[in-house]
Write an enzyme that holds these catalytic residues in place. Structure first.
Site, PDB file in Angstrom:
ATOM      1  N   CYS A 251       7.273  73.851   8.920  1.00 48.98           N
ATOM      2  CA  CYS A 251       5.898  73.894   8.429  1.00 48.98           C
ATOM      3  C   CYS A 251       5.874  74.128   6.923  1.00 48.98           C
ATOM      4  CB  CYS A 251       5.132  75.000   9.140  1.00 48.98           C
ATOM      5  SG  CYS A 251       3.507  75.331   8.445  1.00 48.98           S
TER       6      CYS A 251
ATOM      7  N   TYR B 270      -2.673  64.271   6.422  1.00 54.18           N
ATOM      8  CA  TYR B 270      -1.997  65.271   7.248  1.00 54.18           C
ATOM      9  C   TYR B 270      -2.050  64.883   8.728  1.00 54.18           C
ATOM     10  CZ  TYR B 270      -1.127  69.803   9.479  1.00 54.18           C
ATOM     11  OH  TYR B 270      -0.641  70.816  10.268  1.00 54.18           O
TER      12      TYR B 270
ATOM     13  N   GLU C  86       7.079  66.935   6.564  1.00 55.59           N
ATOM     14  CA  GLU C  86       6.332  67.918   5.775  1.00 55.59           C
ATOM     15  C   GLU C  86       7.324  68.569   4.809  1.00 55.59           C
ATOM     16  OE1 GLU C  86       4.037  70.896   7.696  1.00 55.59           O
ATOM     17  OE2 GLU C  86       3.143  69.511   9.143  1.00 55.59           O
TER      18      GLU C  86
ATOM     19  N   ASP D 261       7.533  74.654  16.433  1.00 52.45           N
ATOM     20  CA  ASP D 261       6.955  73.455  15.831  1.00 52.45           C
ATOM     21  C   ASP D 261       7.855  72.266  16.143  1.00 52.45           C
ATOM     22  OD1 ASP D 261       4.805  74.823  14.690  1.00 52.45           O
ATOM     23  OD2 ASP D 261       5.941  75.320  12.898  1.00 52.45           O
TER      24      ASP D 261
ATOM     25  N   TYR E 250       8.907  68.047  11.178  1.00 55.18           N
ATOM     26  CA  TYR E 250       9.484  69.377  10.990  1.00 55.18           C
ATOM     27  C   TYR E 250      11.006  69.326  10.834  1.00 55.18           C
ATOM     28  CZ  TYR E 250       4.883  70.811  12.667  1.00 55.18           C
ATOM     29  OH  TYR E 250       3.527  70.978  12.820  1.00 55.18           O
TER      30      TYR E 250
ATOM     31  N   CYS F 257       2.720  80.964   9.809  1.00 54.70           N
ATOM     32  CA  CYS F 257       4.015  80.586   9.236  1.00 54.70           C
ATOM     33  C   CYS F 257       5.050  80.641  10.338  1.00 54.70           C
ATOM     34  CB  CYS F 257       4.423  81.527   8.101  1.00 54.70           C
ATOM     35  SG  CYS F 257       6.073  81.153   7.432  1.00 54.70           S
TER      36      CYS F 257
ATOM     37  N   CYS G 220      24.272  82.247   3.525  1.00 51.54           N
ATOM     38  CA  CYS G 220      24.910  81.021   3.012  1.00 51.54           C
ATOM     39  C   CYS G 220      25.871  81.390   1.892  1.00 51.54           C
ATOM     40  CB  CYS G 220      23.847  80.047   2.506  1.00 51.54           C
ATOM     41  SG  CYS G 220      24.531  78.482   1.936  1.00 51.54           S
TER      42      CYS G 220
END
Length: 219
Positions: A54, A86, A98, A133, A138, A201, A210
């Protein structure tokens, strides 16, 4: 974000929506820092486009990095339909992702720091989804305007893949390529979580660090 029809595969050529010849209206300035949303950007500013779920939450991850990030904007990339809305992107019939555009000063904010934030802010092993999502919009992706940063992005992917494998995760599904045109999303999507602090969110990282960059981690 969850009420649109979900597609887990890219559309066939004959399914692609036609779009429109003119850009969608959008905000003129960044809601958080007041800078012009669209270029041309100042000399020395580079751009990169990230897809990590998202785009509301994704954009916030990058503007929160502060110094070195000139401006961020949400939009659509890596698809076929010109100037999609959208709703069209969410239909799965444009091929777009997105994404968030990050315009940054590499002398202040190293590209490696952006990559670290990208990898640690989502789960790049999930294919056409991010958490709850689900859909092609996504998917995880790094979209570069030229080849100059591609080797660095691919090296970061390989380093993070090894770290994820050691923790039991599957292969990374992130696409790293030219994303084609970047289409700015509608005004209300720009810096959405600054305008709506309690807004949705769905982003969630793996919790795996990482092993690249200079110690800049996603919040």
């Amino acid at each position: 974000m969850l009420f649109f029809r979900k597609r887990a595969e890219m559309p066939a050529t004959d399914q692609i929506l036609p779009g429109r010849p003119t850009p969608l209206p959008t905000a003129e300035r960044h809601f958080v820092n007041g800078r012009p949303l669209k270029g041309p950007y100042p000399d020395g500013i580079e751009t990169v486009v990230f897809g990590l779920g998202c785009f509301w939450g994704a954009e916030r991850k990058f503007w929160q990095l502060g110094d070195g990030v000139f401006v961020t904007a949400v939009g659509y990339a890596a698809g076929t339909t010109p100037n999609p809305t959208y709703e069209e992107v969410c239909s799965g019939l444009t091929g777009h992702n997105e994404v968030v555009l990050v315009a940054y000063d590499p002398a202040v904010m190293p590209f490696a720091a952006l990559l670290k934030t990208f990898w640690e802010s989502h789960d790049p092993t999930q294919g056409m989804r991010q958490g709850n999502d689900v859909g092609t919009q996504y998917r995880s992706g790094i979209y570069l305007p030229d080849e100059a940063r591609r080797a660095e992005a691919e090296a970061s992917r390989d380093a993070y893949a090894a770290a994820l494998k050691a923790r039991g995760y599957g292969p990374i599904t992130t696409e790293i390529r030219d994303g084609g045109p970047f289409y700015f999303a509608e005004d209300y999507h720009q810096q959405y979580l600054a305008k709506n602090p309690g807004g949705y969110c769905g982003l969630g990282g793996t919790g795996v660090s990482c092993p690249i960059g200079v110690g800049v981690a996603a919040e």
